[in-house]
Write an enzyme that holds these catalytic residues in place. Structure first.
Site, PDB file in Angstrom:
ATOM      1  N   ASN A 210       0.843  -1.202   0.000  1.00 51.80           N
ATOM      2  CA  ASN A 210       0.000   0.000   0.000  1.00 51.80           C
ATOM      3  C   ASN A 210       0.877   1.251   0.000  1.00 51.80           C
ATOM      4  OD1 ASN A 210       0.475   0.869   2.883  1.00 51.80           O
ATOM      5  ND2 ASN A 210      -0.296  -1.206   3.212  1.00 51.80           N
ATOM      6  N   ASP A 279      -4.106  -6.339   5.163  1.00 51.24           N
ATOM      7  CA  ASP A 279      -5.252  -7.127   5.627  1.00 51.24           C
ATOM      8  C   ASP A 279      -5.266  -8.516   4.992  1.00 51.24           C
ATOM      9  OD1 ASP A 279      -6.351  -5.263   7.346  1.00 51.24           O
ATOM     10  OD2 ASP A 279      -7.358  -4.198   5.717  1.00 51.24           O
ATOM     11  N   LYS A 289       9.851 -17.152 -10.284  1.00 51.72           N
ATOM     12  CA  LYS A 289       9.112 -16.075 -10.947  1.00 51.72           C
ATOM     13  C   LYS A 289       7.880 -16.616 -11.697  1.00 51.72           C
ATOM     14  CE  LYS A 289       9.621 -12.332 -14.208  1.00 51.72           C
ATOM     15  NZ  LYS A 289      10.236 -11.944 -15.467  1.00 51.72           N
ATOM     16  N   PHE A 323      -4.578   3.780  14.396  1.00 53.18           N
ATOM     17  CA  PHE A 323      -4.797   4.757  13.330  1.00 53.18           C
ATOM     18  C   PHE A 323      -5.933   4.234  12.464  1.00 53.18           C
ATOM     19  CE2 PHE A 323      -1.723   8.229  12.786  1.00 53.18           C
ATOM     20  CZ  PHE A 323      -0.955   8.024  13.926  1.00 53.18           C
ATOM     21  N   LYS A 341     -11.653  -2.430  18.587  1.00 47.47           N
ATOM     22  CA  LYS A 341     -10.286  -2.901  18.864  1.00 47.47           C
ATOM     23  C   LYS A 341      -9.822  -2.553  20.281  1.00 47.47           C
ATOM     24  CE  LYS A 341      -9.119  -2.765  13.951  1.00 47.47           C
ATOM     25  NZ  LYS A 341      -8.058  -3.016  12.985  1.00 47.47           N
TER      26      LYS A 341
HETATM   27  N1  CTP Z   1      -4.331  -3.061  11.982  1.00 47.14           N
HETATM   28  C1  CTP Z   1      -3.690  -4.150  12.532  1.00 47.14           C
HETATM   29  N2  CTP Z   1      -3.711  -5.345  11.910  1.00 47.14           N
HETATM   30  C2  CTP Z   1      -4.365  -5.498  10.729  1.00 47.14           C
HETATM   31  C3  CTP Z   1      -5.018  -4.388  10.152  1.00 47.14           C
HETATM   32  C4  CTP Z   1      -4.975  -3.171  10.793  1.00 47.14           C
HETATM   33  O1  CTP Z   1      -3.097  -4.000  13.604  1.00 47.14           O
HETATM   34  N3  CTP Z   1      -4.355  -6.686  10.129  1.00 47.14           N
HETATM   35  C5  CTP Z   1      -4.301  -1.775  12.707  1.00 47.14           C
HETATM   36  C6  CTP Z   1      -3.627  -0.634  11.966  1.00 47.14           C
HETATM   37  O2  CTP Z   1      -2.255  -0.540  12.296  1.00 47.14           O
HETATM   38  C7  CTP Z   1      -4.382   0.578  12.469  1.00 47.14           C
HETATM   39  C8  CTP Z   1      -5.779   0.032  12.782  1.00 47.14           C
HETATM   40  O3  CTP Z   1      -5.627  -1.372  12.901  1.00 47.14           O
HETATM   41  O4  CTP Z   1      -3.871   1.068  13.676  1.00 47.14           O
HETATM   42  C9  CTP Z   1      -6.828   0.336  11.741  1.00 47.14           C
HETATM   43  O5  CTP Z   1      -6.366  -0.074  10.456  1.00 47.14           O
HETATM   44  P1  CTP Z   1      -7.238   0.205   9.156  1.00 47.14           P
HETATM   45  O6  CTP Z   1      -6.485  -0.331   7.978  1.00 47.14           O
HETATM   46  O7  CTP Z   1      -7.672   1.644   9.146  1.00 47.14           O
HETATM   47  O8  CTP Z   1      -8.548  -0.617   9.433  1.00 47.14           O
HETATM   48  P2  CTP Z   1      -8.873  -2.132   9.339  1.00 47.14           P
HETATM   49  O9  CTP Z   1      -9.053  -2.657  10.717  1.00 47.14           O
HETATM   50  O10 CTP Z   1      -7.905  -2.865   8.473  1.00 47.14           O
HETATM   51  O11 CTP Z   1     -10.314  -2.081   8.669  1.00 47.14           O
HETATM   52  P3  CTP Z   1     -10.743  -1.606   7.160  1.00 47.14           P
HETATM   53  O12 CTP Z   1      -9.566  -1.962   6.269  1.00 47.14           O
HETATM   54  O13 CTP Z   1     -11.948  -2.381   6.882  1.00 47.14           O
HETATM   55  O14 CTP Z   1     -10.985  -0.128   7.223  1.00 47.14           O
END
Ligand code: CTP
Length: 389
Positions: A210, A279, A289, A323, A341
């Site tokens: 990302n 995620d 490859k 965040f 969370k």
């Molecule tokens: N986070 C985490 N582990 C994951 C995904 C996210 O610890 N597998 C943490 C991120 O570091 C951040 C928070 O969760 O502090 C929110 O992450 P975000 O990407 O905004 O949300 P998600 O929980 O992934 O939900 P969505 O993608 O549906 O918005």
């Protein structure tokens, strides 16, 4: 953060004196008004004219100037930030013991500015117990001392004593001037911070990831460490350099980050999950490859939610900050994540500030919403200040 600020640089006589020319130039580019005091020995390495040309301001080096009879008071009063860079063992020894025998040491004693010392010298000199005692004395008295960098030294040795890169000193000045004298409040705190973008392997060359640059996480780590906290930064891919004074571990994938964080989380008073954790990961990454075909599909599977699990095992007095990067309904989505969370705070920010220096965020806790606008370093200072209140 430095626009219009009066910064006085005291240059003492070490070889790093030439590097403070770059420091002066960088501070000026950031909008600060920079004046210089040089010791007699500093002028053996660089001339006052060099600094005058760079800063466009006066350079002072003598106590007894008939034109400016009480300059040590005038300069001390003028300065909002007074930084000695480089600070030799000699000047450190003098100011730690109240000796004022030239313009620099006299001004440093006289002024009410935020006072910062950047030692730079040979490694054995730096490690000498007398020098260390003097540095500790200065710290105990509330002076802000930036640790020297580690690496090759002009004397031919390698070790601790190097003058830090100008940009690290500039960031330290920003953080120190933001906090002023409140600096000791994090001294006994242990803070774990994650940063950057995970990379999930597709094959030996390719990955999914990302746009997170890691700037915000590194800024938080800088603000906390410079305030005296013991910081560990666990980072995935970042576009920022981790400063020499911060301990860090690289964890490229979400799974590696999960293992690193969970392995040490219980030892920390504050955890800030700033990383853009992936995620999804690739179900079965290829070891060779992947050759070109017409269309291919990748099977993705869910990673573990690190913040969620941290929330499940959070100790009563632990501060857990998440965040929430959103593209719509920022505040509502962030609040829902904070509850789900079990975080003490969540910072809602727009996806579109990724990679930029400036940011717009809202720091949310149970009973407060605080809008934060500015550079990532400035908002990092505000976040750290707010969460330790
Ligand atoms: N986070 C985490 N582990 C994951 C995904 C996210 O610890 N597998 C943490 C991120 O570091 C951040 C928070 O969760 O502090 C929110 O992450 P975000 O990407 O905004 O949300 P998600 O929980 O992934 O939900 P969505 O993608 O549906 O918005």
């Amino acid at each position: 953060m430095l626009k219009g600020k009066h910064v006085l640089i005291g240059v003492s006589g070490g070889i790093a004196a030439y590097k403070s020319v770059e420091l002066a130039s960088m501070l000026k580019k950031q909008g600060a008004i920079v004046k210089i005091i040089m010791t007699k020995n500093a002028q053996e390495f660089v001339t006052p004219l060099t600094f005058k040309s760079i800063t466009g301001e006066s350079v002072s080096y003598t106590m007894f100037d008939e034109e400016k009879p009480i300059e040590h008071i005038a300069l001390a009063d003028w300065a909002e930030i007074f930084i000695i860079a480089p600070a030799t063992a000699n000047v450190i020894g003098k100011i730690a013991n109240g000796i004022a025998d030239d313009l620099l040491s006299t001004c440093f004693l006289a002024g009410k500015a935020i006072k910062i010392i950047v030692p730079a010298m040979n490694v054995y000199m730096y490690e000498n117990k007398v020098v260390q005692r003097n540095i500790q004395t200065l710290r105990d008295l509330g002076y802000l001392v930036l640790d020297p960098d580690i690496g090759y030294l002009a004397c031919g040795y390698s070790g601790k004593g190097r003058f830090p890169e100008s940009r690290e000193i500039v960031d330290a000045i920003k953080v120190f001037s933001y906090f002023g004298t409140k600096i000791i409040s994090l001294q006994n705190k242990k803070i774990l911070i994650t940063a950057g973008a995970n990379r999930e392997k597709i094959d030996p060359m390719r990955f999914i990831s990302n746009r997170s640059s890691g700037k915000m996480g590194v800024s938080l780590a800088k603000a906390a460490a410079l305030m005296g906290a013991k910081v560990m930064l666990i980072h995935a891919h970042i576009e920022e350099k981790v400063p020499y004074y911060i301990d860090s571990i690289k964890a490229e994938t979400a799974n590696l980050m999960y293992n690193e964080v969970m392995g040490i989380a219980d030892n920390y008073d504050i955890i800030i999950m700033c990383a853009a954790v992936a995620d999804y990961t690739i179900e079965d990454p290829a070891n060779e490859k992947i050759k070109k075909k017409e269309n291919i599909s990748l099977q993705l599977s869910r990673t573990k939610d690190i913040l969620f699990e941290l929330g499940q095992r959070k100790k009563d007095n632990q501060i857990l900050v998440g965040f929430a990067a959103e593209s719509e309904d920022m505040i509502d989505n962030a609040k829902a994540k904070m509850i789900k969370k079990n975080c003490t705070h969540i910072i809602a920010n727009s996806l579109y500030t990724s990679g930029k220096d400036e940011t717009e965020q809202v720091l949310i806790s149970k009973d407060k919403e605080l809008k934060l606008i500015g550079s990532k370093l400035e908002t990092a200072c505000k976040i750290i200040e707010e969460i330790v209140k």
